[in-house]
Design an enzyme around this catalytic site. Sequence first.
Site, PDB file in Angstrom:
ATOM      1  CB  SER A 193      -9.467  -7.177   1.350  1.00 38.05           C
ATOM      2  OG  SER A 193      -9.275  -6.991  -0.019  1.00 38.05           O
ATOM      3  CB  SER A 194     -10.146  -1.635  -0.227  1.00 39.64           C
ATOM      4  OG  SER A 194     -10.633  -0.888  -1.279  1.00 39.64           O
ATOM      5  CG  ASN A 195      -8.768  -6.273  -3.705  1.00 43.97           C
ATOM      6  OD1 ASN A 195      -9.079  -7.322  -4.218  1.00 43.97           O
ATOM      7  ND2 ASN A 195      -7.868  -6.189  -2.726  1.00 43.97           N
ATOM      8  CG  HIS A 229      -7.404   1.604   1.379  1.00 35.72           C
ATOM      9  ND1 HIS A 229      -6.144   1.474   0.872  1.00 35.72           N
ATOM     10  CD2 HIS A 229      -7.947   0.350   1.403  1.00 35.72           C
ATOM     11  CE1 HIS A 229      -5.924   0.202   0.559  1.00 35.72           C
ATOM     12  NE2 HIS A 229      -7.009  -0.499   0.884  1.00 35.72           N
ATOM     13  CG  HIS A 257      -1.763  -1.113   1.448  1.00 32.61           C
ATOM     14  ND1 HIS A 257      -1.441  -2.203   2.212  1.00 32.61           N
ATOM     15  CD2 HIS A 257      -2.988  -1.358   0.936  1.00 32.61           C
ATOM     16  CE1 HIS A 257      -2.438  -3.072   2.185  1.00 32.61           C
ATOM     17  NE2 HIS A 257      -3.390  -2.587   1.410  1.00 32.61           N
ATOM     18  CB  THR A 259      -4.182   0.650  -7.212  1.00 31.95           C
ATOM     19  OG1 THR A 259      -4.224   0.124  -5.895  1.00 31.95           O
ATOM     20  CG2 THR A 259      -2.965   1.516  -7.405  1.00 31.95           C
ATOM     21  CD  GLU A 312      -3.605   2.229  -3.470  1.00 30.89           C
ATOM     22  OE1 GLU A 312      -3.982   1.048  -3.362  1.00 30.89           O
ATOM     23  OE2 GLU A 312      -3.761   2.900  -4.499  1.00 30.89           O
TER      24      GLU A 312
HETATM   25 FE1  F3S Z   1      -0.257  -3.234  -6.921  1.00 37.45          FE
HETATM   26 FE2  F3S Z   1      -2.409  -3.474  -8.391  1.00 37.45          FE
HETATM   27 FE3  F3S Z   1      -1.906  -5.181  -6.567  1.00 37.45          FE
HETATM   28  S1  F3S Z   1      -1.614  -1.686  -7.526  1.00 37.45           S
HETATM   29  S2  F3S Z   1      -0.786  -4.126  -5.034  1.00 37.45           S
HETATM   30  S3  F3S Z   1      -0.707  -4.814  -8.338  1.00 37.45           S
HETATM   31  S4  F3S Z   1      -3.882  -4.431  -7.123  1.00 37.45           S
END
Ligand code: F3S
Length: 742
Positions: free
Chosen positions: A221-223, A126, A78, A165, A128
């Site tokens: 986990s955000s994603n 978050h 992050h 991201t 990041e």
């Molecule tokens: Fe990097 Fe994309 Fe994973 S920004 S940490 S590769 S989701």
Amino acid sequence: MGKIVVADNAGFCFGVKRAVDAVYELAVKKDGRNIYTLGELIHNENVTNELASLGVRTLKDPEELNDSEDCIVVIRSHGIPKDVLDKLSSAKCEIVDLTCPFVKRIHDLVAEASSDNIIIIGKEDHPEVVGIKGWAGSRSVYIINSIEEAESLPEMDSAVLVAQTTSTLSLWDSIINVLRPRISELKEYNTICDTTLKRQHEAEYLAKNSDVVIVIGGKHSSNTEKLYSLCKNYCARTFHIDNIEELSIEKIANDDIISLIAGASTPNRIIMEVKNRMSDVLEQGTREVINEENASVAGEVAEAVNEVEEKVEAVEETAKEEQAEVAEAADNTVAEADASAADSPENEEDFASQLEKTFSYIRRGQLVTGTIIQISDSEICVNINYKSDGIIKKENLSAKGDENPMEMFSVGDTIEAEVVSLNDGEGNVELSRKSIESKLKWKNLVDNLEEDKIYTVKVDKVVKGGVVSKLEGYEAFIPASQMSLKYVEDLSEFVGQDIDVTILDVDKKQRRFVLSRKAVLQKEADEQEKKLYESFTKGDKVTGKIKRLTNFGAFVDIGGVDGLLHITDISWVKVKSPQDVLKTGDEIEVLILNVDPDKKRISLGLKQLSPKPWDLAKEKYPVGSIVEGKVVRILPFGAFVSLEPTIDGLVHVSQITNRRLEKVEEELRVGDVVKAKVMGVDPSKKRITLSMRALIPEEKKETKEETEDNENFKFEIPPVDSATSTLADFFPKAESESETEE
Ligand code: F3S
């Protein structure tokens, strides 16, 4: 019966995998220092617990760190704010910065922004986003996560827009639609990670075509959260679970089409556990034939899976073609990619492709080397510097197939294996060590082949044209012509026998050998023969049997080897043909003139065992003795009389009779047998001078002067008429002998 589809983009993304692998590696090394991660390495409790068991501790706040402690501090993917990094840099610890290069790229964009306003699309709390914000310096930072928040931004003329991201593309699109008309100088950098986009796209597709979607990943986990809400839009039976314990079997019917989707921080192992458990459920439940409706969905999903598989194959093909080109780039470090990205911040696509090049490209059949990161009693998980880990199943670990991986290897060991498949159906690269064992064995065998090395093999059976055997476990063929020095009528006599062989040829494609026993026998015979040759010495007298006569001499067997008695070495007397003086089968004593063991040649001499005729001339023809011989040649100054085959004497014209002759022919003809007195012998010049006149009684001599002439006779070789004669003409036999001696 239902079906389970695992998303191709499920599990660790590049950045997470890179971070997790690095920390596992540090933990395994155990150099005595404490290892801390700033915040949980990834939002996954299982991984966090596992790392904790390996001694990796999580710091909730950088303030918890003791500045004077010599430790390792890991910055997770992050990233962290600049001031925190600066603080760490001044502490005693070693910093292992595993900020994902994609995130680092956003830090750079923000730090170098040309505007005083930074807008970040993402969740304010978050890590990041907190990190990105921390690189904005004194600029104003606005964090928005909805259209409403975008609309409520203050007025501004310019801004730099970036996104977390893991944001969604739809949110990005909506927000830029709001901001573009409002901010005249809006610099947009779509920093949503490509991996995230692919993952979301695939999740959407699968959710639309499944009865059940299981989203696996940490609750923080955000994603994963985004994937869950995205799938929920299309599939009502979407469930979010952290691990297998949370899987509620009751919610699944055994004819359901189930898609498994996982966030970027979910280990493959957990995805596999869930998948296996689901498979068991489907198999154990009441099996029903897929109804028509499900069948069509199943078909579409299968099609989607096929599409993905085709894509994988296409990527493999492209990878093969581009491998050489990419190899150089693949060797670059991620840090180099970062640096490169920093050089051209505007070009996002270039950056992504450059980063992409930092991945290793692998293909089926390739040998890869990796580090073992996990071992169970059924498989080994290997970090192969690829976007997915490699899995070696127990049965693919060794030729035996039943050895316990935990007894064979340890975490941290380096291992070499062959790529069997780029996707084992669970997102991992399928590896095999069993196949490599045999490859390595063959390679090792072939690499170390010595040209003359002798192997012992057992003859298995007779086949057409020869026999077959095994060499180091590989098929081997020995042609009939290579079984012996002589023709063998019945090869079955060799079956079951151990024989010594050498390798004639290697069929690398078929992994087979062609062997020769004859070569071994020939070599032995050659060595014995060489030893025999070496046992003879120049000057030795040996007895041998004449084996063969030729125009140029005789071959004499002198005890296992044949020597050559050349025609010129048979006799001091010129021999026209060896057959004239020798007979096959005769035993003769000969002298070794020369030995060459390498060329297998021995020269023999027969004449050398008897003295040279001229050496005896003084004894045999003393001065004053009377000799008899045949006139063999007449020249203007005298006649040559043959005393024996190699010795002629000369009667000068003045010594033929007691009267003066104009020509020799007045008294002598070739073939006349005459008697003469030896007047002089000079063996070194091969000359004997004779006088017939000396034998004429005294009373018959005509004058006193002539008598005096006779008494004062002294032989002188007359001048040679160069136009008609040479010295050889005068002493034909002497010259012939001289040649022989040479
Ligand atoms: Fe990097 Fe994309 Fe994973 S920004 S940490 S590769 S989701």
